[in-house]
Design an enzyme around this catalytic site. Structure first.
Site, PDB file in Angstrom:
ATOM      1  N   ARG A 234       0.844  -1.324   0.235  1.00 31.00           N
ATOM      2  CA  ARG A 234      -0.081   0.023   0.143  1.00 31.00           C
ATOM      3  C   ARG A 234       0.893   1.346  -0.457  1.00 31.00           C
ATOM      4  O   ARG A 234       2.053   1.459   1.016  1.00 31.00           O
ATOM      5  CB  ARG A 234      -0.870  -0.200   1.349  1.00 31.00           C
ATOM      6  CG  ARG A 234      -2.342  -1.329   0.768  1.00 31.00           C
ATOM      7  CD  ARG A 234      -3.009  -0.407  -0.261  1.00 31.00           C
ATOM      8  NE  ARG A 234      -4.075  -1.341   0.008  1.00 31.00           N
ATOM      9  CZ  ARG A 234      -4.583  -2.377  -0.654  1.00 31.00           C
ATOM     10  NH1 ARG A 234      -3.669  -2.676  -1.617  1.00 31.00           N
ATOM     11  NH2 ARG A 234      -5.750  -3.569  -0.756  1.00 31.00           N
ATOM     12  N   ASP A 258       3.938  -0.511  -7.056  1.00 29.39           N
ATOM     13  CA  ASP A 258       2.882  -0.502  -7.620  1.00 29.39           C
ATOM     14  C   ASP A 258       1.982  -0.583  -6.905  1.00 29.39           C
ATOM     15  O   ASP A 258       0.114   0.457  -7.419  1.00 29.39           O
ATOM     16  CB  ASP A 258       2.888  -2.432  -7.919  1.00 29.39           C
ATOM     17  CG  ASP A 258       1.568  -2.219  -8.300  1.00 29.39           C
ATOM     18  OD1 ASP A 258       1.390  -2.348  -9.695  1.00 29.39           O
ATOM     19  OD2 ASP A 258       0.906  -2.974  -8.421  1.00 29.39           O
ATOM     20  N   GLU A 263      -2.488   7.369  -5.060  1.00 25.94           N
ATOM     21  CA  GLU A 263      -3.056   7.228  -5.927  1.00 25.94           C
ATOM     22  C   GLU A 263      -3.964   6.996  -6.107  1.00 25.94           C
ATOM     23  O   GLU A 263      -4.696   7.378  -7.418  1.00 25.94           O
ATOM     24  CB  GLU A 263      -2.551   5.630  -5.934  1.00 25.94           C
ATOM     25  CG  GLU A 263      -3.062   4.528  -5.339  1.00 25.94           C
ATOM     26  CD  GLU A 263      -3.654   2.899  -5.073  1.00 25.94           C
ATOM     27  OE1 GLU A 263      -1.421   3.256  -5.151  1.00 25.94           O
ATOM     28  OE2 GLU A 263      -3.390   2.439  -4.924  1.00 25.94           O
ATOM     29  N   HIS A 295      -0.312   0.525  -9.488  1.00 28.92           N
ATOM     30  CA  HIS A 295      -1.781  -0.932  -8.909  1.00 28.92           C
ATOM     31  C   HIS A 295      -1.998  -2.216  -9.791  1.00 28.92           C
ATOM     32  O   HIS A 295      -3.132  -2.246  -9.567  1.00 28.92           O
ATOM     33  CB  HIS A 295      -2.834  -0.134  -8.428  1.00 28.92           C
ATOM     34  CG  HIS A 295      -2.900  -0.906  -6.850  1.00 28.92           C
ATOM     35  ND1 HIS A 295      -3.293  -0.497  -5.531  1.00 28.92           N
ATOM     36  CD2 HIS A 295      -2.628  -2.694  -6.751  1.00 28.92           C
ATOM     37  CE1 HIS A 295      -3.249  -1.106  -4.682  1.00 28.92           C
ATOM     38  NE2 HIS A 295      -3.256  -2.260  -5.325  1.00 28.92           N
TER      39      HIS A 295
END
Ligand code: NAD
Length: 328
Positions: A234, A258, A263, A295
């Site tokens: 996260r 990622d 985000e 993500h």
């Protein structure tokens, strides 16, 4: 149940439709994220389904409650975006998909590590331009390096196993060390030792108040110079400003993300024609030793099928008052 799927992406719709219809649910898709502004769209539905960047705070839950929504089904494992107390007070059960494919996420973390360490992102562009120079492409063997894993849950353990296969020394930190990791040769250490000894650090713990900005200025200063950091967990685990400082001072030798702490308004959208106002994210993209994916670590066919089937089954369990082991 009549189910409204928020943040519905093209890649998941067919899998969700098939799984829901099979169990007798009616399904509708909504591209918008769930928020205070969009909660009203749930009118007329028995249940909603949400993903990682939907906001399920107390205000949203109060709106859902007033609309008669009876269940919230997460299509993910993490639930840091849900106010569980508010849901419990409203009597709305929250279900999730605890482990859809740990391999998907762990393998993506390894892909990021390998790309970063062997400069695949640079080589790909070079070769397409007819540039076969090897300047600046020197990597390091993973074999024999010390890899620090924070969080040895479902995903962290698969990551450990792959890295053990490379012949790395794997050290780990977790609040609850597990036997399975020990059996594969993982050595549990405290965070200070993990930071001090790791050449590579991969994050696999959840985002909680305790882990927010776990990788901040102080932690970075105690890491080995040139450390490679991988975050597929996260965004909020990494203090972006601090890590930019670490990259500039060369304390951080490589960063692969990622997930990104800001985000929510960016990822899963095509913003290629827009001006992106997030200066920290844009700064990160200027470093040659930073790789960012939006993500997508979970995004394998196996995971999408598993997410769809588990979500549909969770809702069926709630509907029939059967106990649902995936209820939070
Ligand atoms: P899990 O619950 O199986 O494992 C999490 C582990 O972290 C547990 O062993 C737990 O004890 C440990 N932990 C909790 N608090 C900790 C702390 N303060 N310090 C150290 N360890 C701590 O979860 P999982 O399925 O392995 O998933 C890990 C994380 O990966 C999730 O929380 C989610 O945020 C993230 N994730 C990302 C993607 C993606 O597409 N990028 C997909 C799925 C999951």
């Amino acid at each position: 149940m009549r189910v409204l799927v928020f943040s519905a992406r093209k890649d998941e719709r067919a899998f969700l439709r098939q799984a829901m219809v099979k169990l007798g649910h009616e399904i509708a898709f909504e591209e918008a994220h769930l928020s205070g502004r969009t909660a009203a769209l749930a009118e007329g539905y028995d249940a909603i389904s949400v993903f990682v960047n939907d906001c399920v705070d107390a205000e949203v839950i109060a709106s859902l409650d007033s609309l008669g929504v009876k269940a919230i089904a997460l299509r993910c494992a993490g639930y840091n975006n849900v106010d569980l107390d508010a849901a419990a007070n409203a009597g709305i059960p929250v279900v999730r998909v605890p482990a859809y494919s740990p391999y998907a996420v762990a393998e993506h973390a390894v892909a990021l590590l390998m790309a970063l360490n062997r400069h695949i992102h640079k080589a790909y562009n070079r070769v397409r331009e007819g540039n076969f120079s090897l300047d600046g492409l020197v990597g390091r063997d993973i074999h024999g390096k010390t890899v620090g894993v924070i969080g040895t849950g479902t995903i962290g353990r698969v990551f450990c196993q792959i890295l053990r296969g490379f012949g790395a020394r794997v050290i780990a930190y977790d609040l609850y060390p597990c036997e399975e990791a020990l059996e594969m040769g993982v050595e549990y250490v405290d965070l200070a030792k993990l930071y001090a000894e790791s050449d590579i650090i991969s994050l696999h713990c959840p985002l909680t108040p305790q882990t927010h900005h776990l990788v901040g200025a102080e932690a970075l200063a105690s890491m080995k110079q040139g450390v490679i950091i991988i975050n597929t967990s996260r965004g909020g685990l990494v203090d972006t400003q601090a890590v930019i400082g670490g990259l500039k001072s060369l304390q951080v030798g490589g960063l692969a993300l990622d997930v990104y702490e800001e985000e929510a308004d960016l990822f899963f959208e095509d913003l290629s024609g827009e001006v992106i106002a997030d200066d920290e994210l844009m700064r990160l993209t200027t470093f040659p030793n930073v790789i960012i994916t939006g993500h997508q670590a979970f995004l394998t066919q196996e995971a999408l099928i598993n997410i769809a089937e588990t979500t549909a089954q969770n809702l069926s369990d709630l509907e029939s008052n059967a106990s649902c082991s995936n209820q939070l």
